[in-house]
Motif scaffolding. Structure first.
Motif, short mmCIF file in Angstrom:
data_model
loop_
_atom_site.label_atom_id
_atom_site.label_comp_id
_atom_site.label_asym_id
_atom_site.label_seq_id
_atom_site.Cartn_x
_atom_site.Cartn_y
_atom_site.Cartn_z
N TYR A 61 0.84 -1.20 0.00
CA TYR A 61 0.00 0.00 0.00
C TYR A 61 0.87 1.24 0.00
N THR A 62 0.30 2.32 -0.52
CA THR A 62 0.90 3.63 -0.35
C THR A 62 -0.08 4.47 0.46
N GLU A 108 5.21 3.93 1.93
CA GLU A 108 4.86 2.68 1.27
C GLU A 108 4.97 1.61 2.35
N LEU A 152 -4.42 5.25 3.99
CA LEU A 152 -3.91 4.44 2.88
C LEU A 152 -4.70 4.77 1.62
N ASP A 153 -4.00 4.76 0.49
CA ASP A 153 -4.63 5.08 -0.79
C ASP A 153 -5.53 3.92 -1.23
N VAL A 159 -8.29 2.52 -0.22
CA VAL A 159 -8.91 1.55 0.68
C VAL A 159 -10.34 2.00 0.96
#
Ligand SMILES: [Zn+2]
Length: 115
Positions: A3-4, A15, A97-98, A100
Motif C-alpha cells: 500500500y501507499t 509505502e 492508505l490510498d 482503501v
C-alpha cells in the motif's frame, strides 16, 4: 499487499507491505480524539518515501509511542511503536492508505483506555 499512503497535504508519503486485516478503533485518550483506525506492520516493511522533516513527534504517558503528525496539515498517517517484546512496529492509520474502501473493512474495538 503493498500500500501507499500519507497525510492530507501530501508532504508525508510512505509505502508499506502489510495486511490490513481488522484494524482497531482504540478508546485511549489520543485515539479517541484523533479517530485513527490502526493496523500494524513491522518497521522493516515500511518505507518513508518523503516527509521526514514535515513530521512532528508527540509523546505522552510512558513515552513508548511516537505519535507523529504532519506539521502542515496535522494528519497522523502512522506512528512508531514497539511490541511488548521490543520489536519496532509501525501503527498505520488505515484511513490514510490510498484506495482503501473503509466501508468494506471490519473494525475491531480495542480498549486501550484500560491498558
Ligand atoms: Zn500534511
Amino acid at each position: 499487499m503493498k500500500y501507499t499512503g500519507g497525510c492530507h497535504c501530501g508532504k508525508v508519503r510512505f509505502e508499506v507491505e502489510m495486511e490490513i486485516g481488522k484494524p482497531i478503533s482504540c478508546n485511549c485518550s489520543i485515539c479517541q480524539k484523533k479517530g485513527t483506525l490502526l493496523s500494524f506492520a513491522p518497521t522493516k516493511q515500511f518505507t518513508l518515501l518523503q516527509g521526514q522533516n514535515a513530521l512532528t513527534d508527540y509523546q505522552f504517558h510512558k513515552h513508548v509511542i511516537h505519535h507523529l503528525f504532519c506539521s502542515t496539515c496535522g494528519v497522523t498517517s502512522f506512528a512508531n511503536g514497539s511490541t511488548p517484546d521490543g520489536q519496532e512496529v509501525k501503527a498505520i492509520n488505515v484511513r490514510c492508505l490510498d484506495g482503501v474502501d473503509l466501508d468494506k473493512i471490519e473494525v475491531i474495538k480495542y480498549d486501550g483506555k484500560s491498558k
